[in-house]
Design an enzyme around this catalytic site. Structure first.
Site, short mmCIF file in Angstrom:
data_model
loop_
_atom_site.label_atom_id
_atom_site.label_comp_id
_atom_site.label_asym_id
_atom_site.label_seq_id
_atom_site.Cartn_x
_atom_site.Cartn_y
_atom_site.Cartn_z
CE LYS A 16 -4.32 1.70 1.93
NZ LYS A 16 -5.49 1.36 2.76
CD GLU A 40 -19.25 -2.11 8.47
OE1 GLU A 40 -19.39 -3.15 7.80
OE2 GLU A 40 -18.33 -1.30 8.25
NE ARG A 85 -22.84 -3.91 3.50
CZ ARG A 85 -21.63 -3.90 2.96
NH1 ARG A 85 -20.63 -4.48 3.59
NH2 ARG A 85 -21.40 -3.30 1.80
C1 LIG Z 1 -19.05 -1.24 4.70
C2 LIG Z 1 -17.79 -0.40 4.79
N1 LIG Z 1 -17.14 -0.33 5.95
C3 LIG Z 1 -16.02 0.42 6.07
C4 LIG Z 1 -15.55 1.13 5.01
C5 LIG Z 1 -14.34 2.04 5.16
N2 LIG Z 1 -13.19 1.56 4.37
C6 LIG Z 1 -12.91 2.07 3.20
S1 LIG Z 1 -11.53 1.40 2.51
C7 LIG Z 1 -11.31 0.42 3.88
C8 LIG Z 1 -10.16 -0.53 3.93
C9 LIG Z 1 -10.17 -1.42 2.73
O1 LIG Z 1 -9.06 -2.29 2.82
P1 LIG Z 1 -8.68 -3.14 1.52
O2 LIG Z 1 -9.90 -3.72 0.94
O3 LIG Z 1 -7.62 -4.04 1.93
O4 LIG Z 1 -8.15 -2.05 0.48
P2 LIG Z 1 -6.77 -1.25 0.50
O5 LIG Z 1 -7.09 0.11 1.11
O6 LIG Z 1 -5.79 -2.04 1.30
O7 LIG Z 1 -6.36 -1.14 -0.93
C10 LIG Z 1 -12.31 0.63 4.80
C11 LIG Z 1 -12.41 -0.04 6.11
C12 LIG Z 1 -16.27 1.05 3.80
N3 LIG Z 1 -15.90 1.76 2.70
N4 LIG Z 1 -17.38 0.28 3.72
#
Ligand SMILES: Cc1ncc(C[n+]2csc(CCOP(=O)(O)OP(=O)(O)O)c2C)c(N)n1
Ligand SMILES: CC(=O)[C@@H](O)[C@H](O)COP(=O)(O)O
Ligand SMILES: [Mg+2]
Length: 646
Positions: free
Chosen positions: A288, A377, A405
């Site tokens: 990342k 969630e 959710r």
């Molecule tokens: C239902 C929901 N919960 C929380 C989030 C907040 N959120 C956005 S990106 C993220 C992390 C995603 O991690 P990953 O899928 O590994 O993607 P990366 O950022 O590592 O590329 C979170 C928790 C969201 N967008 N949707």
């Protein structure tokens, strides 16, 4: 926007034709794309780390697949800047996340290359599976469907629901699992451990891979016997490795892990597996923030860094359109720690947003009592219910829009059993640049209809602390406190906390001609609107902060119903079924017949922009509120100081 000459990212208002570029130039394309993203996001705040991590993946996908005919679904979609830039939006990209500009997430309204609307996590496998099954049912011979999902998003239960179903449905889905060991904070949970420990040996995979190709060429492997071959694979793998691969255990072919920054290697493997029948997973390992040292070193901060200096990596945390650290969140985090230190029953629960909601203060001091449960969630709510059933007091912090959710979990697992769970709904109201998927506009309506709930909204930080203090009193049952991002208004907020009387609102200003009722931080805009109205007109306006949506202050509403013939309610939530509806119902049921105007979010989705722009567009800033009210009660601009027709 200053135009740097990015040699390959120089296509004007049309998709770049990657297939016209020789494969050995793809690394140079990646370099240009990466620099373009860094330069753009340094000036126009957005998501950085996740986009830098998928530059090679994005170029390889658009090189190998025939988009938009082939469908690409980006899970969450915060990592799709490269996808947008390559597919004809390079020249509008400076408007990303801005009012009337590009959306920060893929949306079909914006481009045919955006196959599915995203923003909330863990939806890509289900959506892609639906598209893949549809494609086969429609007998579309050569349509590929690809879901790109991160390891964080994989911790969402919905992702596993999709996986589970993919293994039994006829489909040719490709799932690209982007494994960087990060969500916003480090990824939590057993699955991410599994990814780390995955024992698939490269050697085994190469042998199996080449054997499959050879057997296919010899027509020994055909589509209808592939299942048996996969099972054979699994038994071979099971003997070669001390554990079965979870994907292959579900008859989903697994490939990898491969280097997610080797664009040529990605092109090679995607080209080879893209036409394999049946569901398949390509596991890629990425970093990342790849290619920009500050983002590589501090992935959580650089997930969404705000404006920064590209050369020095210095982040500007106090420029106008990059707000100072949100104050409500600081108050929540510091107050939760303070309460937890004196009440050992208090636990902190967060679905993968410890930094975002500032639960980090308690996490650092009391790590054994804070639970980051992953992007889950529903699980966070029911996990909290289990804790509450055993006499603990979970403060479950979930962004208002992400709480959507977990709606049945709230009803079925908490409210029905009347359990003591404190739901802190952060990011309630208009959030701004994240736009329609992230505004917390539905919680007042969707929580109000659930029995046993106590629902409150603080108008400022002192009220937030008092509501948190009140919520921890014994036997409160399910308690909801909803508050916005930022909105810092009180400097000396560290006043002694006190328990508030449930269902008790507060008269903030006496008046005679008109009553304005607000909930939460709309009080601030209303107060400014009242000053404006009273300066311009001979009008006397009363202002009440209802504080509790449920149970509502009936004594106050009786007093208001008896006294006023003009009532206005104001909320930063949907009008349909929200606070204004509650007041309307009360007045009607008690035979009060005032004229009543509800100001709030209309029955449509609100796009992205700064909160100021959006509240202005919605008529919910001070000027808009004053205009709506004076128009409604018949003031006319050229009749200054006229006594209102009341
Ligand atoms: C239902 C929901 N919960 C929380 C989030 C907040 N959120 C956005 S990106 C993220 C992390 C995603 O991690 P990953 O899928 O590994 O993607 P990366 O950022 O590592 O590329 C979170 C928790 C969201 N967008 N949707
Ligand atoms: C993509 C996503 O859903 C999160 O990154 C979200 O944008 C976080 O919002 P805050 O920046 O308000 O924490
Ligand atoms: Mg990740």
């Amino acid at each position: 926007m200053e135009k740097k000459d990015y040699q390959y990212i120089n296509h004007i208002n049309s998709p770049i034709d990657l297939k016209a570029i020789s494969r050995n130039e793809l690394p140079a394309v990646c370099d240009d794309l990466r620099q373009f993203i860094i330069d753009e996001v340094s000036k126009n705040p957005g998501h950085l780390g996740s986009n830098l991590g998928v530059v090679e993946l994005t170029v390889a996908i658009h090189y190998v697949f025939d988009t938009p005919h082939d469908r690409i679904i980006w899970d969450v979609g915060h990592q799709a800047y490269g996808h947008k830039i390559l597919t004809g939006r390079r020249d509008q990209f400076y408007t990303n996340r801005q009012f009337k500009g590009l959306c920060g997430f893929p949306t079909p309204k914006e481009s045919e290359y955006d196959s599915f609307g995203v923003g909330h996590s863990s939806t890509s496998i289900s959506a892609a599976l639906g598209m893949s099954v549809a494609s086969l049912l429609k007998e579309e011979k050569n349509r590929n469907v690809v879901a790109v999902i991160g390891d964080g998003a994989m911790t969402g239960g919905l992702a596993f629901e999709g996986l589970n179903n993919a293994s039994v449905n006829k489909n040719n889905l490709l799932i690209i699992l982007n494994d960087n060991q990060m969500a916003i904070d480090p990824v939590q949970g057993g699955f991410t451990q599994y990814l780390v420990d995955i024992t698939t040996s490269r050697t085994y995979n190469k042998i199996r891979f080449r054997a499959a190709n050879l057997l296919k060429k010899m027509n020994i492997i055909t589509d209808n016997n592939i299942q048996r071959i996969t099972k054979f694979n699994n038994s071979v793998k099971a003997t070669l490795s001390n554990q079965n691969n979870i994907f292959e255990g579900m008859n989903i072919r697994y490939f990898g892990p491969v280097d997610g920054h080797d664009v040529d290697g990605l092109v090679r493997i995607m080209s080879e597996i893209k036409n394999f029948k049946g569901p398949k997973v390509l596991h890629v390992i990425t970093k990342k923030g790849k290619g920009y040292e500050p983002a590589e070193k501090s992935a959580t901060v650089w997930h969404a860094p705000g404006k920064f200096n590209v050369e020095t990596g210095e982040r500007n945390t106090c420029v106008p359109n990059n707000p100072t650290p949100p104050l409500f969140q600081d108050v929540f985090g510091k107050t939760l720690l303070k309460l937890a230190l004196s009440n050992e029953k208090i636990m902190g629960i967060t679905p993968a947003m410890p930094s975002g909601c500032s639960m980090t203060f308690m996490q650092q001091e009391l790590p054994d009592r804070v639970f980051d449960v992953g992007i889950a969630e529903g699980h966070a709510v029911t996990f909290s219910a289990g804790m509450a059933k055993e006499g603990l007091l979970p403060f479950c912090n979930i962004y208002s829009s992400f709480m959507q959710r977990a709606y049945d979990n709230v009803i079925h697992d908490v409210a029905l059993q009347n359990l003591n769970v404190v739901f802190c709904l952060d990011r309630a109201g208009i959030v701004g640049s994240d736009g329609a998927t992230h505004h917390g506009l539905f919680d007042l309506a969707y929580m109000r209809c659930i029995p046993n709930m106590t629902i409150a909204a603080p108008r400022n930080e002192i009220e937030l602390r008092n509501l948190m203090y009140t919520a921890q009193q014994p036997d409160m049952g399910p308690f909801v406190i909803r508050y916005p991002r930022g909105k810092g208004t009180i400097v000396d907020w560290r006043q002694p906390m006190r328990a508030l009387e449930i269902a008790k609102g507060e008269c903030l200003k006496e008046g005679e001609d008109l009553a304005i009722l607000t909930i939460g931080t709309m009080a601030t805009n209303a107060q400014k609107a009242i000053e404006q109205m009273e300066n311009e007109w001979e009008i006397s306006v009363a202002h009440y902060d209802i504080r509790f949506l449920k149970p509502i202050d009936e004594a106050m509403l009786h007093e208001i119903g008896k006294k006023f013939k003009q009532i206005v309610t104001i909320e930063d939530g949907v009008i349909q079924g929200g606070f204004g509806s509650a007041v309307l119902e009360f007045m009607s049921e008690h035979n009060y017949t005032p004229r009543l105007k509800r100001l709030g979010i209309p029955d449509s989705f609100v796009e992205h922009g700064t909160p100021e722009e959006l509240y202005n567009m919605l008529g919910l800033d001070a000027e808009g509120i004053a205009k709506s009210i004076t128009d409604w009660i018949g003031c006319s601009k050229n009749l200054k100081h006229e006594k209102l027709k009341v």
